[in-house]
Design a protein around this motif. Structure first.
Motif, PDB file in Angstrom:
ATOM      1  N   ILE A 358       0.976  -1.193  -0.159  1.00  0.00           N
ATOM      2  CA  ILE A 358       0.177   0.043  -0.089  1.00  0.00           C
ATOM      3  C   ILE A 358       0.967   1.367  -0.096  1.00  0.00           C
ATOM      4  CG2 ILE A 358      -1.675   1.326   1.376  1.00  0.00           C
ATOM      5  CD1 ILE A 358      -2.664  -1.383   2.506  1.00  0.00           C
ATOM      6  N   ILE A 359       0.571   1.965  -1.001  1.00  0.00           N
ATOM      7  CA  ILE A 359       1.539   3.355  -1.210  1.00  0.00           C
ATOM      8  C   ILE A 359       0.619   4.408  -1.224  1.00  0.00           C
ATOM      9  CG2 ILE A 359       3.241   4.467  -2.523  1.00  0.00           C
ATOM     10  CD1 ILE A 359       3.988   1.810  -3.765  1.00  0.00           C
ATOM     11  N   ASP A 360       0.717   5.375  -0.266  1.00  0.00           N
ATOM     12  CA  ASP A 360       0.012   6.557  -0.100  1.00  0.00           C
ATOM     13  C   ASP A 360       0.703   7.758  -0.483  1.00  0.00           C
ATOM     14  OD1 ASP A 360      -1.975   8.424   0.572  1.00  0.00           O
ATOM     15  OD2 ASP A 360      -2.141   7.999   2.532  1.00  0.00           O
ATOM     16  N   PRO A 361       0.524   8.040  -1.889  1.00  0.00           N
ATOM     17  CA  PRO A 361       1.124   9.359  -2.430  1.00  0.00           C
ATOM     18  C   PRO A 361       0.770  10.473  -1.678  1.00  0.00           C
ATOM     19  CG  PRO A 361      -0.764   8.973  -3.864  1.00  0.00           C
ATOM     20  CD  PRO A 361      -0.696   7.741  -2.747  1.00  0.00           C
ATOM     21  N   ASN A 362      -0.323  10.714  -0.832  1.00  0.00           N
ATOM     22  CA  ASN A 362      -0.383  11.762  -0.132  1.00  0.00           C
ATOM     23  C   ASN A 362       0.325  11.928   1.091  1.00  0.00           C
ATOM     24  OD1 ASN A 362      -3.162  12.407  -1.818  1.00  0.00           O
ATOM     25  ND2 ASN A 362      -3.547  10.284  -0.797  1.00  0.00           N
ATOM     26  N   ILE A 363       0.896  11.159   1.478  1.00  0.00           N
ATOM     27  CA  ILE A 363       1.910  11.219   2.675  1.00  0.00           C
ATOM     28  C   ILE A 363       3.131  12.213   2.234  1.00  0.00           C
ATOM     29  CG2 ILE A 363       3.179  10.091   4.618  1.00  0.00           C
ATOM     30  CD1 ILE A 363       1.469   7.647   4.360  1.00  0.00           C
ATOM     31  N   GLU A 364       3.204  13.064   2.860  1.00  0.00           N
ATOM     32  CA  GLU A 364       4.211  14.035   2.722  1.00  0.00           C
ATOM     33  C   GLU A 364       5.682  13.527   3.076  1.00  0.00           C
ATOM     34  OE1 GLU A 364       5.631  18.612   3.804  1.00  0.00           O
ATOM     35  OE2 GLU A 364       3.638  17.753   4.709  1.00  0.00           O
ATOM     36  N   ILE A 365       6.735  13.768   2.144  1.00  0.00           N
ATOM     37  CA  ILE A 365       7.967  13.075   2.334  1.00  0.00           C
ATOM     38  C   ILE A 365       8.564  14.072   3.620  1.00  0.00           C
ATOM     39  CG2 ILE A 365      10.188  13.187   1.193  1.00  0.00           C
ATOM     40  CD1 ILE A 365       8.998  12.909  -1.441  1.00  0.00           C
ATOM     41  N   GLN A 366       9.107  13.364   4.255  1.00  0.00           N
ATOM     42  CA  GLN A 366       9.889  13.842   5.369  1.00  0.00           C
ATOM     43  C   GLN A 366      11.051  14.656   5.121  1.00  0.00           C
ATOM     44  OE1 GLN A 366      10.852  10.401   8.064  1.00  0.00           O
ATOM     45  NE2 GLN A 366       8.984  11.093   9.442  1.00  0.00           N
ATOM     46  N   THR A 367      10.972  15.939   6.033  1.00  0.00           N
ATOM     47  CA  THR A 367      12.091  16.828   5.726  1.00  0.00           C
ATOM     48  C   THR A 367      13.507  16.321   6.531  1.00  0.00           C
ATOM     49  OG1 THR A 367      11.533  18.013   7.772  1.00  0.00           O
ATOM     50  CG2 THR A 367      10.497  18.912   5.456  1.00  0.00           C
ATOM     51  N   SER A 400      14.564  -0.995   5.785  1.00  0.00           N
ATOM     52  CA  SER A 400      15.233  -0.399   6.890  1.00  0.00           C
ATOM     53  C   SER A 400      14.934   1.217   6.595  1.00  0.00           C
ATOM     54  CB  SER A 400      16.572  -0.384   7.243  1.00  0.00           C
ATOM     55  OG  SER A 400      17.210  -0.220   5.797  1.00  0.00           O
ATOM     56  N   GLY A 401      14.146   1.638   5.637  1.00  0.00           N
ATOM     57  CA  GLY A 401      13.947   2.971   5.507  1.00  0.00           C
ATOM     58  C   GLY A 401      14.709   3.691   4.568  1.00  0.00           C
ATOM     59  N   LYS A 402      15.710   3.207   3.774  1.00  0.00           N
ATOM     60  CA  LYS A 402      16.757   3.748   3.261  1.00  0.00           C
ATOM     61  C   LYS A 402      16.124   4.672   2.155  1.00  0.00           C
ATOM     62  CE  LYS A 402      18.725   0.328   1.523  1.00  0.00           C
ATOM     63  NZ  LYS A 402      17.930  -1.015   2.421  1.00  0.00           N
ATOM     64  N   TYR A 407      14.644  10.159  -0.256  1.00  0.00           N
ATOM     65  CA  TYR A 407      13.763  11.134  -0.744  1.00  0.00           C
ATOM     66  C   TYR A 407      14.012  12.394   0.288  1.00  0.00           C
ATOM     67  CZ  TYR A 407      11.199   7.983  -3.618  1.00  0.00           C
ATOM     68  OH  TYR A 407      10.772   7.119  -4.549  1.00  0.00           O
ATOM     69  N   ALA A 408      14.323  12.435   1.472  1.00  0.00           N
ATOM     70  CA  ALA A 408      14.563  13.592   2.204  1.00  0.00           C
ATOM     71  C   ALA A 408      15.729  14.123   1.832  1.00  0.00           C
ATOM     72  CB  ALA A 408      14.838  13.101   3.851  1.00  0.00           C
ATOM     73  N   PHE A 409      16.881  13.541   1.419  1.00  0.00           N
ATOM     74  CA  PHE A 409      18.004  14.109   0.836  1.00  0.00           C
ATOM     75  C   PHE A 409      17.630  14.897  -0.441  1.00  0.00           C
ATOM     76  CE2 PHE A 409      21.144  10.568   2.190  1.00  0.00           C
ATOM     77  CZ  PHE A 409      20.998  10.959   3.336  1.00  0.00           C
TER      78      PHE A 409
END
Length: 636
Positions: A358-367, A400-402, A407-409
């Motif tokens: 499940i991929i929610d494109p509405n979730i904002e990319i973390q800073t 592991s969230g890499k 994306y934050a980079f």
């Protein structure tokens, strides 16, 4: 004169009967007074007073021998006539060969019944042997530990009295299991003993009561919030033993499965055919949560329905397939990625397991400041992202969230003055203003082909999903050498391992030292729920084993409605950051091991390891020691 242990055992008998509703507190107090005055056993006193009949007493507690002292189990069995001396000798001879405790070896040899053995063992350990067949379980008590943990340790929570949780165990001498249960529940734990068959059957009954029936699931209206593509069409697959009404139910069940997963914030849904039913599990905050099972006769229809939604060939069941679907949930778009895997069941033949991402494109990319960096690591990474060229690597296992960190980079460096191009497999989130490439091996769009094309796209910054082979790695290095800043990932256990991994791929050491400017290692841990966080005391032996001063307070979640009674809500990352200096470069050129590089970085560069970063987050109440220990290695 009775020992304190025997007195405790008597009180335990009364507590069990009280928890099951056979007697009340007033009756128990009166019976205990009579027991202390007369010396007659508490069970006999309760029967003589008419508070409980003998059949009910035996149904709950079973018949048990009582000893006021401890002996070796073999000696007791011989003395009581349950086995002969010769059988004991044979059991002792077979014990080491079988790799089992003496009691289990005797049961395997058929010399004694398991229930009778437990009666004797319970008396030896001064524990109560409880009959779980008629036990009435309280869901609030059962949910203090997860079903997975109960099955793993062969333990079932029974009741709580005066802050002490009583549990039935196959092996109550396993102090490690008891400590883990105490740590998980935050309560003192006292064991009673039960057979393995009884406890596993009790787990089936107790946890099944906490799951909703399929009829209850179908009766919900949550699917009205979900719109699936093709949701108004009947399943086009074979309708074996399924009528029109059940065909409509299949559509409704699929909608409910997906909508419930989205509501719980699950990242994946696992649909796994079993011999008797289809198991459903949701991965929430990295942990799998089992849901209500689906009847076996509906398994094929549900998988077929999902394959239709994903644009997959419903007739092909012999090989893995991939598909995609777009849905709307509460007015928001959500993407689904579906994957099947043929599996063989003994009585049912080949059936397909399906996993839905499940991929929610509405979730904002973390800073960058919300990824989970400590202040020192944040300052280092910020400087590395301002470099004009070079490679910044992020390492860690799958999941592991890499990708989220990369994306934050990108979000940190993106601007109208910079051309950022990515190569991903798959593209998980679309970022406005960024050229994101999707790998398609069947079409010839591989990482290597994509890298060659990217270098002709006048990039300033390149994000490469993974440096998975020598060819791709060499291209990334050439890009860094020609003035580009490159972000990528590797699968290694720690930051220092990235250097040896590149050397193992066949990359020359001088190229590694010239290009790699910094390496991150990353793991994800669950965050303690903000609504039910509480301070707890950890056993001194546990703290000493991880290098923490005894008595140091830590935190855990009690469990509440906000976190679905798990004590956790959300996840954060642990990091270690290694920026190589001249000495590290020299060690790379000399092909030193990753352990030597890591040891130097800890001692001379002040690198905080994953374990140390995790312990600091646990001390601040962000996560638990249990989570940190599970994903990190002890410092050398």
């Amino acid at each position: 004169m009775n020992s304190p242990l025997v007195k405790r055992s008597k009180r335990k008998v009364g507590e069990i009967l009280l928890a099951q509703g056979y007697i009340n507190q007033q009756q128990l107090d009166h019976a205990l007074e009579q027991h202390q005055t007369t010396g007659i056993s508490l069970g006999t006193v309760l029967v003589k007073l008419g508070f409980i009949d003998e059949d009910s007493l035996n149904a709950v507690l079973g018949k048990q021998l009582e000893f006021a002292y401890r002996k070796r189990i073999g000696e007791i069995l011989v003395e009581q006539g349950y086995i002969s001396a010769k059988q004991l000798e044979e059991g002792l001879a077979q014990q080491k060969a079988m790799g089992l405790p003496l009691g289990k070896a005797l049961v395997k040899l058929g010399f004694i019944d398991e229930t009778k053995l437990l009666d004797v063992l319970a008396a030896q350990l001064d524990l109560q042997h409880i009959n779980l067949e008629n036990f009435k379980f309280n869901p609030n008590i059962t949910l203090m530990i997860s079903e997975e943990m109960a099955r793993s340790y062969k333990v079932i929570p029974l009741y709580e009295a005066a802050g002490v949780l009583t549990v039935a165990m196959v092996d109550p001498t396993n102090l490690r299991s008891l400590d883990h249960i105490k740590f998980k529940t935050g309560k003192d734990v006292e064991p009673v003993i039960g057979t393995e068959v009884e406890i596993l059957a009790a787990i089936d009954r107790a946890y099944a009561g906490n799951k909703e029936r399929l009829s209850d699931l179908i009766g919900r209206d949550e699917d009205s919030e979900l719109i699936l593509e093709g949701g108004d069409k009947p399943d086009e697959g074979p309708q074996e033993n399924v009528g029109d009404e059940e065909g409509r139910q299949i559509i409704k069940i699929v909608n409910l499965i997906v909508s419930e997963a989205i509501r719980l914030g699950a990242s994946d849904v696992h649909l796994e055919p079993q011999e008797k039913n289809m198991r459903i599990r949701y991965r929430v905050d990295g942990e799998l949560m089992e849901q209500n099972p689906i009847p076996a006769r509906l398994m094929v229809q549900i998988i077929s329905r999902l394959k239709v939604l994903g644009g997959m060939d419903i007739a092909e069941k012999r090989r893995p397939l991939d598909g995609r679907a777009h849905i709307q949930y509460r007015g928001k778009e959500v993407d689904l990625r579906l994957s099947t895997f043929p599996m063989l069941l003994r009585s049912r033949g080949v059936l397909e397991k399906m996993v839905i991402r499940i991929i929610d494109p509405n979730i904002e990319i973390q800073t960058l400041d919300r990824v989970g960096f400590s202040t020192p690591v944040f300052n280092i990474v910020s400087k590395l992202l301002e470099m004009p060229d070079g490679i910044l690597l992020n390492t860690g296992p799958t999941g592991s969230g890499k990708s989220s960190t990369l994306y934050a980079f990108i979000k940190f460096v993106a601007s109208p003055a910079v051309n950022v191009v990515t190569m991903e497999d798959p593209v998980e989130k679309n970022i406005a203003g960024i050229s994101q490439g999707q790998i398609n091996n069947l079409a010839g769009f591989t990482f290597a082909a994509g890298m060659r094309a990217i270098l002709r796209q006048d990039p300033d910054i390149i994000m490469l999903g993974e440096m998975r082979d020598k060819e791709t790695s060499e291209m990334a290095i050439q890009a860094a050498l020609t003035g580009h800043l490159v972000f990528s990932t590797l699968h290694t256990n720690d930051a220092a391992g990235a250097f040896t991994r590149l050397l193992d791929m066949g990359i020359e050491p001088f190229l590694v030292t010239s290009c790699v400017k910094g390496v991150l290692a990353q793991r994800l841990v669950r965050k303690i729920c903000d609504k039910c966080r509480q301070q707890v005391s950890i056993p001194d032996v546990v703290l000493e084993n991880i290098g923490i001063r005894p008595g140091t307070p830590f935190y855990q979640g009690k469990g509440c409605q906000h976190c679905n009674n798990t004590g956790y809500r959300g996840r954060t990352a642990l990091f270690e950051c290694l920026v190589p200096d001249e000495t590290v470069h020299k060690m790379i050129l000399e092909r030193k091991s990753s352990e030597e590089i890591k040891m130097y970085a800890i001692r001379n560069l002040g690198m905080a390891t994953l374990r140390r970063d995790g312990l600091e987050k646990a001390l601040s109440g962000l996560t638990t020691i249990e989570q940190v220990v599970a994903v990190s290695q002890a410092e050398m």
